[in-house]
Write an enzyme that holds these catalytic residues in place. Structure first.
Site, PDB file in Angstrom:
ATOM      1  N   ARG A 106      -8.294 -15.275  -4.536  1.00  0.00           N
ATOM      2  CA  ARG A 106      -9.166 -14.312  -3.872  1.00  0.00           C
ATOM      3  C   ARG A 106     -10.640 -14.549  -4.204  1.00  0.00           C
ATOM      4  NH1 ARG A 106      -4.960 -10.043  -3.117  1.00  0.00           N
ATOM      5  NH2 ARG A 106      -5.811  -8.344  -1.888  1.00  0.00           N
ATOM      6  N   ARG A 120       0.260   3.192   5.662  1.00  0.00           N
ATOM      7  CA  ARG A 120       1.091   2.871   4.499  1.00  0.00           C
ATOM      8  C   ARG A 120       0.841   3.871   3.371  1.00  0.00           C
ATOM      9  NH1 ARG A 120       0.727  -3.016   1.879  1.00  0.00           N
ATOM     10  NH2 ARG A 120      -1.328  -2.287   1.243  1.00  0.00           N
ATOM     11  N   ARG A 127       0.923   4.187  -3.135  1.00  0.00           N
ATOM     12  CA  ARG A 127      -0.121   3.325  -3.706  1.00  0.00           C
ATOM     13  C   ARG A 127      -1.447   4.057  -3.662  1.00  0.00           C
ATOM     14  NH1 ARG A 127       0.053  -2.844  -1.636  1.00  0.00           N
ATOM     15  NH2 ARG A 127      -2.156  -2.631  -2.103  1.00  0.00           N
TER      16      ARG A 127
HETATM   17  P1  B4P Z   1      -2.433  -6.785  -2.513  1.00  0.00           P
HETATM   18  O1  B4P Z   1      -1.222  -6.283  -3.149  1.00  0.00           O
HETATM   19  O2  B4P Z   1      -2.583  -8.264  -2.347  1.00  0.00           O
HETATM   20  O3  B4P Z   1      -2.352  -6.053  -1.116  1.00  0.00           O
HETATM   21  P2  B4P Z   1      -3.064  -5.987   0.253  1.00  0.00           P
HETATM   22  O4  B4P Z   1      -4.105  -7.066   0.386  1.00  0.00           O
HETATM   23  O5  B4P Z   1      -3.517  -4.586   0.319  1.00  0.00           O
HETATM   24  O6  B4P Z   1      -1.969  -6.083   1.399  1.00  0.00           O
HETATM   25  P3  B4P Z   1      -1.214  -7.110   2.359  1.00  0.00           P
HETATM   26  O7  B4P Z   1      -2.080  -8.005   3.169  1.00  0.00           O
HETATM   27  O8  B4P Z   1      -0.155  -7.787   1.530  1.00  0.00           O
HETATM   28  O9  B4P Z   1      -0.588  -6.104   3.405  1.00  0.00           O
HETATM   29  P4  B4P Z   1       0.885  -5.784   3.869  1.00  0.00           P
HETATM   30  O10 B4P Z   1       1.659  -6.960   4.336  1.00  0.00           O
HETATM   31  O11 B4P Z   1       1.513  -5.016   2.780  1.00  0.00           O
HETATM   32  O12 B4P Z   1      -3.757  -6.283  -3.297  1.00  0.00           O
HETATM   33  C1  B4P Z   1      -3.929  -5.001  -3.860  1.00  0.00           C
HETATM   34  C2  B4P Z   1      -5.064  -4.978  -4.912  1.00  0.00           C
HETATM   35  O13 B4P Z   1      -4.681  -5.768  -6.072  1.00  0.00           O
HETATM   36  C3  B4P Z   1      -6.409  -5.579  -4.513  1.00  0.00           C
HETATM   37  O14 B4P Z   1      -7.232  -4.645  -3.835  1.00  0.00           O
HETATM   38  C4  B4P Z   1      -7.016  -6.005  -5.900  1.00  0.00           C
HETATM   39  O15 B4P Z   1      -7.600  -4.913  -6.566  1.00  0.00           O
HETATM   40  C5  B4P Z   1      -5.796  -6.448  -6.688  1.00  0.00           C
HETATM   41  N1  B4P Z   1      -5.588  -7.905  -6.613  1.00  0.00           N
HETATM   42  C6  B4P Z   1      -4.502  -8.520  -6.027  1.00  0.00           C
HETATM   43  N2  B4P Z   1      -4.610  -9.863  -6.120  1.00  0.00           N
HETATM   44  C7  B4P Z   1      -5.792 -10.126  -6.760  1.00  0.00           C
HETATM   45  C8  B4P Z   1      -6.482 -11.336  -7.115  1.00  0.00           C
HETATM   46  N3  B4P Z   1      -5.978 -12.542  -6.827  1.00  0.00           N
HETATM   47  N4  B4P Z   1      -7.686 -11.234  -7.759  1.00  0.00           N
HETATM   48  C9  B4P Z   1      -8.197 -10.037  -8.055  1.00  0.00           C
HETATM   49  N5  B4P Z   1      -7.608  -8.854  -7.731  1.00  0.00           N
HETATM   50  C10 B4P Z   1      -6.411  -8.888  -7.088  1.00  0.00           C
HETATM   51  O16 B4P Z   1       0.632  -4.890   5.161  1.00  0.00           O
HETATM   52  C11 B4P Z   1      -0.047  -3.666   5.117  1.00  0.00           C
HETATM   53  C12 B4P Z   1       0.616  -2.657   6.056  1.00  0.00           C
HETATM   54  O17 B4P Z   1       0.580  -3.130   7.399  1.00  0.00           O
HETATM   55  C13 B4P Z   1       2.088  -2.421   5.738  1.00  0.00           C
HETATM   56  O18 B4P Z   1       2.337  -1.041   5.762  1.00  0.00           O
HETATM   57  C14 B4P Z   1       2.843  -3.139   6.846  1.00  0.00           C
HETATM   58  O19 B4P Z   1       4.048  -2.472   7.191  1.00  0.00           O
HETATM   59  C15 B4P Z   1       1.869  -3.063   8.006  1.00  0.00           C
HETATM   60  N6  B4P Z   1       1.969  -4.222   8.897  1.00  0.00           N
HETATM   61  C16 B4P Z   1       2.134  -5.521   8.516  1.00  0.00           C
HETATM   62  N7  B4P Z   1       2.176  -6.331   9.597  1.00  0.00           N
HETATM   63  C17 B4P Z   1       2.019  -5.515  10.708  1.00  0.00           C
HETATM   64  C18 B4P Z   1       1.960  -5.747  12.126  1.00  0.00           C
HETATM   65  N8  B4P Z   1       2.082  -6.973  12.644  1.00  0.00           N
HETATM   66  N9  B4P Z   1       1.761  -4.682  12.930  1.00  0.00           N
HETATM   67  C19 B4P Z   1       1.639  -3.435  12.427  1.00  0.00           C
HETATM   68  N10 B4P Z   1       1.688  -3.142  11.091  1.00  0.00           N
HETATM   69  C20 B4P Z   1       1.883  -4.175  10.238  1.00  0.00           C
END
Ligand code: B4P
Length: 203
Positions: free
Chosen positions: A89, A128, A134
């Site tokens: 990231r 979500r 969360r």
């Molecule tokens: P992450 O856990 O990586 O989560 P995310 O970016 O929020 O979600 P993602 O893209 O995986 O979405 P999802 O499929 O679930 O990060 C959380 C936090 O952790 C960060 O903010 C940071 O603080 C920390 N962190 C993590 N990695 C880090 C790193 N490398 N360095 C520093 N900090 C770090 O989808 C989201 C929603 O959309 C779901 O509810 C899903 O059902 C829905 N959805 C998915 N596809 C869809 C579609 N095609 N149509 C409709 N809805 C859909």
């Protein structure tokens, strides 16, 4: 080994698509978000430190995340490849990942980047937040902060891999299966190329 990065802003569907991809390709899934949430749930020192950043929508410091990835790679010596979800990231994380893989005589084959509009991201994360429990999904300000953090620190990571011609953009809106098929087409193409260039004695 075949390693890929699933890239995109918060809520772009990385976690959703990763579940399907690991099932199809048998790759080891490494999600830094999941690893961090597991540390928080177990109330480890690392988890308590990470939670301070995650609750504000900020990235967790590089050294914490890179250490976690290094351990995860070492714990899976038999993996036929890794799917990195939510990592790297930052540019520093990308450089560290290249070095860690290099030590294993491996590298990133491709970065698949999910492209989703900001309105759609906010809609998905707020939805979500109603069920996930969360804390970083329930507050509109925190969701906005995550997207700002993405543009400032994470989007440039794609430029790093673009220099090596490894980035493919995939439309991340539409049906989950439709997006999955688009991802599989790109992966299959690279797997074929890898087979064609493999030495006759195999890997
Ligand atoms: P992450 O856990 O990586 O989560 P995310 O970016 O929020 O979600 P993602 O893209 O995986 O979405 P999802 O499929 O679930 O990060 C959380 C936090 O952790 C960060 O903010 C940071 O603080 C920390 N962190 C993590 N990695 C880090 C790193 N490398 N360095 C520093 N900090 C770090 O989808 C989201 C929603 O959309 C779901 O509810 C899903 O059902 C829905 N959805 C998915 N596809 C869809 C579609 N095609 N149509 C409709 N809805 C859909």
């Amino acid at each position: 080994m075949f390693n890929l990065i699933l890239f995109g802003p918060p809520g772009s569907g990385k976690g959703t698509q990763s579940e399907k991809l690991i099932e199809r390709y048998g790759l080891k899934h490494i999600s830094t978000g999941d690893l961090l949430r597991s540390e928080i749930a177990r109330q480890t020192a690392l988890g308590q430190e990470a939670q301070k950043f995650m609750d504000k929508g900020q990235l967790v410091p590089d050294e914490v995340v890179i250490g976690m990835i290094s351990s995860a790679l070492d714990e899976n010596p038999q993996a036929k490849g890794f799917l990195f979800d939510g990592f790297p990231r930052t540019a520093a994380q990308a450089e560290a990942l290249d070095k860690l893989l290099d030590l294993k005589n491996s590298s990133i084959a491709v970065m698949l980047a999910l492209d989703v509009s900001e309105d759609e991201l906010i809609k998905r994360l707020e939805k979500r937040g109603q069920t996930s429990g969360r804390s970083d999904d329930t507050n509109h300000q925190v969701i906005k902060a995550r997207i700002v953090e993405y543009h400032a620190k994470t989007a440039p990571v794609a430029d790093y891999y673009r220099n090596f011609n490894k980035v493919v953009m995939i439309k991340g809106e539409g049906s989950i299966d439709g997006i999955f098929n688009g991802l599989c087409t790109e992966i299959d193409k690279r797997l074929r190329e890898k087979q064609e260039t493999a030495p006759l004695s195999g890997e």
